[in-house]
Design a protein around this motif. Sequence first.
Motif, PDB file in Angstrom:
ATOM      1  N   SER A  81     -20.814  18.485   2.094  1.00  0.00           N
ATOM      2  CA  SER A  81     -20.372  17.488   0.912  1.00  0.00           C
ATOM      3  C   SER A  81     -19.001  17.809   0.772  1.00  0.00           C
ATOM      4  CB  SER A  81     -21.204  18.292   0.118  1.00  0.00           C
ATOM      5  OG  SER A  81     -22.658  17.571   0.307  1.00  0.00           O
ATOM      6  N   THR A  82     -18.221  16.595   0.502  1.00  0.00           N
ATOM      7  CA  THR A  82     -17.041  16.843  -0.333  1.00  0.00           C
ATOM      8  C   THR A  82     -16.809  15.856  -1.409  1.00  0.00           C
ATOM      9  OG1 THR A  82     -16.344  15.021   1.414  1.00  0.00           O
ATOM     10  CG2 THR A  82     -15.989  17.345   2.048  1.00  0.00           C
ATOM     11  N   SER A  83     -15.854  16.368  -2.195  1.00  0.00           N
ATOM     12  CA  SER A  83     -15.441  15.604  -3.381  1.00  0.00           C
ATOM     13  C   SER A  83     -13.915  15.392  -3.789  1.00  0.00           C
ATOM     14  CB  SER A  83     -16.201  16.036  -4.805  1.00  0.00           C
ATOM     15  OG  SER A  83     -17.338  16.280  -4.536  1.00  0.00           O
ATOM     16  N   PHE A  84     -13.293  14.494  -3.647  1.00  0.00           N
ATOM     17  CA  PHE A  84     -12.005  14.496  -3.750  1.00  0.00           C
ATOM     18  C   PHE A  84     -11.139  13.722  -4.759  1.00  0.00           C
ATOM     19  CE2 PHE A  84     -12.521  15.562   0.982  1.00  0.00           C
ATOM     20  CZ  PHE A  84     -12.006  16.642   0.929  1.00  0.00           C
ATOM     21  N   LEU A  85     -10.124  14.023  -5.288  1.00  0.00           N
ATOM     22  CA  LEU A  85      -9.095  13.207  -6.254  1.00  0.00           C
ATOM     23  C   LEU A  85      -8.271  12.686  -5.426  1.00  0.00           C
ATOM     24  CD1 LEU A  85      -9.446  15.279  -9.523  1.00  0.00           C
ATOM     25  CD2 LEU A  85     -10.644  13.335  -8.883  1.00  0.00           C
ATOM     26  N   ILE A  86      -7.798  11.455  -5.080  1.00  0.00           N
ATOM     27  CA  ILE A  86      -6.948  10.951  -4.348  1.00  0.00           C
ATOM     28  C   ILE A  86      -5.823  10.318  -5.097  1.00  0.00           C
ATOM     29  CG2 ILE A  86      -6.343   9.651  -2.161  1.00  0.00           C
ATOM     30  CD1 ILE A  86      -9.163  10.121  -1.199  1.00  0.00           C
ATOM     31  N   CYS A  87      -4.806  10.577  -5.235  1.00  0.00           N
ATOM     32  CA  CYS A  87      -3.627   9.885  -6.099  1.00  0.00           C
ATOM     33  C   CYS A  87      -3.280   8.537  -5.111  1.00  0.00           C
ATOM     34  CB  CYS A  87      -2.678  10.718  -6.176  1.00  0.00           C
ATOM     35  SG  CYS A  87      -1.231   9.840  -7.175  1.00  0.00           S
ATOM     36  N   GLY A 125      -7.145   7.383  -8.226  1.00  0.00           N
ATOM     37  CA  GLY A 125      -6.286   6.932  -9.267  1.00  0.00           C
ATOM     38  C   GLY A 125      -4.961   7.400  -9.508  1.00  0.00           C
ATOM     39  N   LEU A 126      -4.498   8.181 -10.538  1.00  0.00           N
ATOM     40  CA  LEU A 126      -3.198   8.663 -10.553  1.00  0.00           C
ATOM     41  C   LEU A 126      -3.206  10.168 -10.722  1.00  0.00           C
ATOM     42  CD1 LEU A 126      -1.259   5.928 -12.700  1.00  0.00           C
ATOM     43  CD2 LEU A 126      -1.065   6.386 -10.328  1.00  0.00           C
ATOM     44  N   CYS A 127      -2.664  10.804 -10.134  1.00  0.00           N
ATOM     45  CA  CYS A 127      -2.476  12.438 -10.273  1.00  0.00           C
ATOM     46  C   CYS A 127      -1.760  12.830 -11.644  1.00  0.00           C
ATOM     47  CB  CYS A 127      -1.996  13.171  -9.091  1.00  0.00           C
ATOM     48  SG  CYS A 127      -0.411  13.002  -8.910  1.00  0.00           S
ATOM     49  N   GLU A 128      -1.809  14.143 -11.701  1.00  0.00           N
ATOM     50  CA  GLU A 128      -1.038  14.554 -13.162  1.00  0.00           C
ATOM     51  C   GLU A 128       0.483  14.134 -12.967  1.00  0.00           C
ATOM     52  OE1 GLU A 128      -1.703  18.579 -13.371  1.00  0.00           O
ATOM     53  OE2 GLU A 128      -1.006  18.748 -15.469  1.00  0.00           O
ATOM     54  N   ASN A 129       1.016  14.230 -11.789  1.00  0.00           N
ATOM     55  CA  ASN A 129       2.477  14.027 -11.710  1.00  0.00           C
ATOM     56  C   ASN A 129       2.746  12.488 -11.854  1.00  0.00           C
ATOM     57  OD1 ASN A 129       3.316  16.694 -11.514  1.00  0.00           O
ATOM     58  ND2 ASN A 129       3.224  16.643  -9.257  1.00  0.00           N
TER      59      ASN A 129
ATOM     60  N   SER B 103     -18.353   6.767 -16.020  1.00  0.00           N
ATOM     61  CA  SER B 103     -17.667   7.454 -17.072  1.00  0.00           C
ATOM     62  C   SER B 103     -17.978   8.907 -16.527  1.00  0.00           C
ATOM     63  CB  SER B 103     -18.434   7.130 -18.425  1.00  0.00           C
ATOM     64  OG  SER B 103     -19.875   7.517 -18.011  1.00  0.00           O
ATOM     65  N   TYR B 104     -18.979   9.266 -15.864  1.00  0.00           N
ATOM     66  CA  TYR B 104     -19.132  10.673 -15.457  1.00  0.00           C
ATOM     67  C   TYR B 104     -17.689  11.069 -14.460  1.00  0.00           C
ATOM     68  CZ  TYR B 104     -20.972  14.754 -13.126  1.00  0.00           C
ATOM     69  OH  TYR B 104     -21.355  15.969 -12.598  1.00  0.00           O
ATOM     70  N   PHE B 105     -17.475  10.123 -13.695  1.00  0.00           N
ATOM     71  CA  PHE B 105     -16.239  10.491 -12.653  1.00  0.00           C
ATOM     72  C   PHE B 105     -14.854  10.314 -13.513  1.00  0.00           C
ATOM     73  CE2 PHE B 105     -18.717   8.389  -9.005  1.00  0.00           C
ATOM     74  CZ  PHE B 105     -19.365   9.871  -8.671  1.00  0.00           C
ATOM     75  N   SER B 106     -14.693   9.696 -14.441  1.00  0.00           N
ATOM     76  CA  SER B 106     -13.640   9.550 -15.413  1.00  0.00           C
ATOM     77  C   SER B 106     -13.395  10.964 -15.906  1.00  0.00           C
ATOM     78  CB  SER B 106     -13.624   8.585 -16.612  1.00  0.00           C
ATOM     79  OG  SER B 106     -13.446   7.125 -15.828  1.00  0.00           O
ATOM     80  N   LYS B 107     -14.570  11.633 -16.476  1.00  0.00           N
ATOM     81  CA  LYS B 107     -14.603  12.793 -17.340  1.00  0.00           C
ATOM     82  C   LYS B 107     -14.201  13.927 -16.104  1.00  0.00           C
ATOM     83  CE  LYS B 107     -18.171  11.717 -20.734  1.00  0.00           C
ATOM     84  NZ  LYS B 107     -19.295  11.459 -20.524  1.00  0.00           N
ATOM     85  N   GLN B 108     -14.882  13.884 -14.889  1.00  0.00           N
ATOM     86  CA  GLN B 108     -14.746  14.795 -14.007  1.00  0.00           C
ATOM     87  C   GLN B 108     -13.055  14.924 -13.695  1.00  0.00           C
ATOM     88  OE1 GLN B 108     -16.636  16.973 -12.421  1.00  0.00           O
ATOM     89  NE2 GLN B 108     -18.457  16.528 -13.515  1.00  0.00           N
ATOM     90  N   ALA B 109     -12.457  13.623 -13.585  1.00  0.00           N
ATOM     91  CA  ALA B 109     -11.212  13.495 -13.154  1.00  0.00           C
ATOM     92  C   ALA B 109     -10.340  13.955 -14.288  1.00  0.00           C
ATOM     93  CB  ALA B 109     -10.968  11.957 -12.892  1.00  0.00           C
ATOM     94  N   GLU B 110     -10.650  13.715 -15.350  1.00  0.00           N
ATOM     95  CA  GLU B 110      -9.819  13.953 -16.690  1.00  0.00           C
ATOM     96  C   GLU B 110      -9.707  15.796 -16.764  1.00  0.00           C
ATOM     97  OE1 GLU B 110     -10.937  12.606 -20.550  1.00  0.00           O
ATOM     98  OE2 GLU B 110     -10.547  10.842 -19.934  1.00  0.00           O
ATOM     99  N   LYS B 115      -6.211  10.595 -13.373  1.00  0.00           N
ATOM    100  CA  LYS B 115      -6.454   9.090 -14.115  1.00  0.00           C
ATOM    101  C   LYS B 115      -7.324   8.398 -13.134  1.00  0.00           C
ATOM    102  CE  LYS B 115      -5.002   5.130 -16.676  1.00  0.00           C
ATOM    103  NZ  LYS B 115      -5.659   4.266 -15.911  1.00  0.00           N
ATOM    104  N   TYR B 116      -8.527   8.337 -13.467  1.00  0.00           N
ATOM    105  CA  TYR B 116      -9.578   7.548 -12.727  1.00  0.00           C
ATOM    106  C   TYR B 116      -9.242   6.145 -12.682  1.00  0.00           C
ATOM    107  CZ  TYR B 116     -14.101   5.483 -11.190  1.00  0.00           C
ATOM    108  OH  TYR B 116     -14.756   4.442 -10.890  1.00  0.00           O
ATOM    109  N   ASN B 117      -9.382   5.507 -11.485  1.00  0.00           N
ATOM    110  CA  ASN B 117      -9.317   4.111 -11.417  1.00  0.00           C
ATOM    111  C   ASN B 117     -10.466   3.554 -10.531  1.00  0.00           C
ATOM    112  OD1 ASN B 117      -8.145   1.372 -11.157  1.00  0.00           O
ATOM    113  ND2 ASN B 117      -7.458   1.865  -9.212  1.00  0.00           N
ATOM    114  N   LYS B 118     -10.695   4.126  -9.470  1.00  0.00           N
ATOM    115  CA  LYS B 118     -11.848   3.710  -8.771  1.00  0.00           C
ATOM    116  C   LYS B 118     -12.693   4.703  -7.846  1.00  0.00           C
ATOM    117  CE  LYS B 118      -9.259   1.849  -4.945  1.00  0.00           C
ATOM    118  NZ  LYS B 118      -8.998   0.601  -4.244  1.00  0.00           N
TER     119      LYS B 118
END
Lengths: 134, 134
Positions: A81-87, A125-129, B103-110, B115-118
């Motif tokens: 399983s994987t979960s990523f945040l991608i800017c 979405g958008l990363c911190e930077n 909303s769940y993913f938005s929170k995880q991202a935050e 910043k969650y987009n999709k």
Amino acid sequence: MTVASENLTKNQKTVLNVLENSSEPMKAYTILYDIQKKGIKSPLQVYRALDKLIEIGKVHKIESRNSYVACKHEGCNAKTSTSFLICEKCDNVTELIGNNLFSYFSKQAEKNNFKYNKHCLEIFGLCENCKFKN
Amino acid sequence: MTVASENLTKNQKTVLNVLENSSEPMKAYTILYDIQKKGIKSPLQVYRALDKLIEIGKVHKIESRNSYVACKHEGCNAKTSTSFLICEKCDNVTELIGNNLFSYFSKQAEKNNFKYNKHCLEIFGLCENCKFKN
DNA sequence: ATGCAAAATGTAATATTATAACATTACACT
DNA sequence: AGTGTAATGTTATAATATTACATTTTGCAT
């Protein structure tokens, strides 16, 4: 079959090394070009190493990008399983860990009478930077 | 540019139609083979139609499988985001809807200053039918 | 240490998925 | 009718991934 990274084979170590030294996810053929000097000549050698590294959890695949990243978390239990945040702006990728995604997804699945086994989640979405550099 | 399915073009309608009549996700080249008799001859025609259909939310891509499905939900608001349950045994695919994943993913991202987009979420396991047929 | 089985390797060819480039046509809108 | 945008048609090619098969290395039980 042991699983620690110490007994990786030469090709596997070579591929893992190039991924660990990359600040970004890499594509299979980029990996190939980067390590041709080290005796790896064909795509298959890269894909086989990647398969093994993914199997033991040292590398994850980012499905939406056909890219691969070395896992930074010692003893990552993500394995399949994987979960990523991608800017979307700078392509930076962060792995989500230590959260309760597993149980959340299990519940969502159960509502549909579906037995959860594993998942891949890619949040864009958008990363911190990049968030403020508009 | 209007978005309703009535003013889809010929190629777009052809591609959407074959997907809607399929019980399973289809790959681009499978779609191509299925509709060559209808005047579509090249991969690009399929990919262009798919791009448009995805853009307006009538079709979703399953990233981990390079497959495409017609959305069954009238006025699906998924558009760019998608969430699927994928049976590892029979390859049946169900779309998760009406949940609070956003909303769940938005929170995880935050939590990661992101910043969650999709998103795209693919959950693998056993569907209702296959769960008991062991 | 020897021999076996499993895993990994090397190599070439090919399959699968997706896009580039460019000329042309259809269509909504004024 | 003219104009601009989107869609189309066509060819070629890029990018991603696997098959097939012969060989070598490795772990490990005897």
